[in-house]
Every structure is written in C-alpha cells, then in structure tokens.
Design a protein around this motif. Sequence first.
Motif, mmCIF file in Angstrom:
data_model
loop_
_atom_site.group_PDB
_atom_site.id
_atom_site.type_symbol
_atom_site.label_atom_id
_atom_site.label_comp_id
_atom_site.label_asym_id
_atom_site.label_seq_id
_atom_site.Cartn_x
_atom_site.Cartn_y
_atom_site.Cartn_z
ATOM 1 N N CYS A 128 -27.425 -5.409 -7.704
ATOM 2 C CA CYS A 128 -28.744 -4.794 -7.916
ATOM 3 C C CYS A 128 -28.772 -3.303 -7.590
ATOM 4 O O CYS A 128 -29.655 -2.586 -8.071
ATOM 5 N N THR A 219 -32.462 -14.220 -5.489
ATOM 6 C CA THR A 219 -33.574 -14.156 -6.450
ATOM 7 C C THR A 219 -33.509 -12.890 -7.297
ATOM 8 O O THR A 219 -33.533 -12.974 -8.538
ATOM 9 N N ALA A 222 -30.432 -13.098 -9.614
ATOM 10 C CA ALA A 222 -30.640 -13.927 -10.806
ATOM 11 C C ALA A 222 -31.450 -13.165 -11.856
ATOM 12 O O ALA A 222 -31.157 -13.251 -13.062
ATOM 13 N N MET A 223 -32.448 -12.411 -11.409
ATOM 14 C CA MET A 223 -33.257 -11.634 -12.352
ATOM 15 C C MET A 223 -32.424 -10.532 -13.003
ATOM 16 O O MET A 223 -32.552 -10.267 -14.209
ATOM 17 N N VAL A 225 -29.103 -10.535 -13.433
ATOM 18 C CA VAL A 225 -28.128 -11.157 -14.335
ATOM 19 C C VAL A 225 -28.807 -11.588 -15.633
ATOM 20 O O VAL A 225 -28.245 -11.461 -16.717
ATOM 21 N N TRP A 226 -30.035 -12.078 -15.534
ATOM 22 C CA TRP A 226 -30.770 -12.535 -16.719
ATOM 23 C C TRP A 226 -31.033 -11.387 -17.690
ATOM 24 O O TRP A 226 -31.079 -11.583 -18.909
ATOM 25 N N LYS A 227 -31.171 -10.166 -17.161
ATOM 26 C CA LYS A 227 -31.457 -9.007 -17.998
ATOM 27 C C LYS A 227 -30.210 -8.436 -18.673
ATOM 28 O O LYS A 227 -30.338 -7.570 -19.549
ATOM 29 N N ALA A 231 -23.662 -12.244 -23.271
ATOM 30 C CA ALA A 231 -23.302 -13.457 -22.536
ATOM 31 C C ALA A 231 -22.083 -13.217 -21.662
ATOM 32 O O ALA A 231 -21.982 -13.743 -20.548
ATOM 33 N N LYS A 234 -23.219 -11.410 -18.576
ATOM 34 C CA LYS A 234 -23.896 -12.326 -17.660
ATOM 35 C C LYS A 234 -22.890 -13.167 -16.885
ATOM 36 O O LYS A 234 -23.021 -13.360 -15.677
ATOM 37 N N TRP A 235 -21.896 -13.682 -17.598
ATOM 38 C CA TRP A 235 -20.897 -14.524 -16.935
ATOM 39 C C TRP A 235 -20.083 -13.735 -15.915
ATOM 40 O O TRP A 235 -19.781 -14.221 -14.824
ATOM 41 N N PHE A 238 -22.297 -13.199 -12.880
ATOM 42 C CA PHE A 238 -22.513 -14.446 -12.143
ATOM 43 C C PHE A 238 -21.239 -14.927 -11.457
ATOM 44 O O PHE A 238 -21.304 -15.523 -10.370
#
Length: 314
Positions: A128, A219, A222-223, A225-227, A231, A234-235, A238
């Motif tokens: 972040c 939290t 996750a937000m 990574v979602w943005k 794909a 994101k992987w 994560f």
Amino acid sequence: MRDMDNQTRIFEFILLGLSEQPLQQQVFFGLSLSLYLIGCMGNLLSILAILLDPHLHSPMYFFLSNLSLLDICFASTIIPKMLVNHLCGHSTISSKACLTQMYFFITFEAADSILLSTMAYDRYLAICCPLRYITIMSVLRCALLVAVPWISANLISMVHTILMTRLSFCTNRIPHFFCDLNALIKLSCSNTQVNEMLVLVFGGSVVLIPFVCIMASYTPIAMAVWKVPSAQGKWKAFSTCSSHLCVVALFYGTIIGVYFNPASTHTTQKDIATTVMYTMVSPMLNPFIYSLRNRDLKEALWKLLKGNHLAKPL
C-alpha cells in the motif's frame, strides 16, 4: 497445619504425556521426533538461506528469519524433554524445571503471535505504500519491531511465572505432555482467581490484538490488490502475502481451538491433539509453506543445498 503444608509442597511433577498406552507411546515418540527434526532442519535452512543470500536482505525476510528462530525455540522448549522422558522410562520433571519450561513456552508463544502481526504490517507497507517502504522500514525500525515482541512476551511470561510460584498444589500429576499454564492452574489448591484473570487478560491481548492488527493490515491490502488491473499483477501482489496468511490461519486457528472454545466442549484428548498442532506441526510446516510459495526463498534454499550460497547479486 504442618502436615497439610507438607502435602501441598510439591518438588516435582509427573507428566502423563500424550498417551498411557505403550504402543501409542511408541508411535507418538516416533512422530514427535520426526516432526521436531524436520521442523528444526527446515527452519534452520531458512535462516541460513536468508543470511547467506544478499537478495534476501530485506525487512520481509528479516522478520521471516526471526519467525523461524522462534519456531525452533518454541518446539525445543517442549519436545526434547518429552523425548528424553520416554527414552529414560520416567515422566517426572522438577518444579523448577516445570516453571522454566512454562516460562519459555509462554514467551515464545506470545512472541510468535505478536511477530505475525508485525509481518502483516510489513506487507501492508510494501503493497500500500511502496514508494515510502524503504524509508519507513529502516534498520532501526525493523530492529524495534522485532524487539517489541520479545520484550513484551518476556514480561507477560514473568508475571505468570511469579504468580505460579505462590500457588500450592493438590496433586503433582499433570494431564499433559508439558507444563502448560492452564493445566497447572487446575491442579492448584490455592485461590487462582488472579491467575485465571491474567490468563484471560494477557491471553486475550496477545492473541486478539495481533489478530485484529493482522485483519486491519490485510483489509487495505485486499482493496489494493483488487484495484490492480491485470490478473497477473493481482496474483503477483497476492502471492507475497499468501504464505503469511497460511501461517496465520494455522497458528491462530489452533490457538483459538484450545483457549477460546466454551469450557463445556473441552476434553483432555481434544486439547492435547490441538496443542500438538501448534507446538509440533505448525513449526514444522511454516518453513515449507514459505519456501513452496516464495520463489526467491525457494531459489535461495536450492543454492544453499547445492553449495552456491556465495553467488553474487546481479
């Protein structure tokens, strides 16, 4: 009155162990020895790989090496004594040794819990706040974040141990394979209200506060990574957290299963089985979870095993 004092003054305890059946004792001995050796070897290799590979000289791996050290110490507090008792054919432990074992068990367990929240905070900053990560996670900050779990855990353990020395006991037979704090409290003939209250206060603080901090860190992760648009991106983001999440789930899942279930659901066999999970299985699995899900650590371990640990960074 003197006779009563003599009856409650206990100089050694009897550890009833994992089982009273001879065949099961042999099986548990082999299993415990295997888990202990595999866990120590895996954690030691992880520490050496991190120390010897310049690519891994970063805050994340610094915290991981401390977690591996804690896992070795955690398992070594309990398992060697249990194995020696089995080989020698006795199950006794002196009262001083029992309190010492309890002290270090609480210390390493509490430090483990707090360090897991520190590692979550590190992942939060890396994902972040990537531009400020290096500045925030300075060498001094990393050292402080490791010192806090050790100091806090030792203070908590010291309070429990001092209070335990003030108790007298009705029996010296501990229905466990090590000197567990709750098991010792149940054996006492003294007033244990203060001990039980501090178990709830310190236990709740050491487990719930780090757990809440971990959830609070993940939290926004996750937000973030979602943005991430792709794909693959994101992987990749994560994957840097997945191994830590697996370790967190394993550690807190078993801890909560032992200490935070209703008293009516507790049985000696169930508590022992769950305790085995976080004292033997969890320290053994942690290095494999990290090495299998972390490409950099996997490569460093492979170099170490091949003897290429002196390879220079690109």
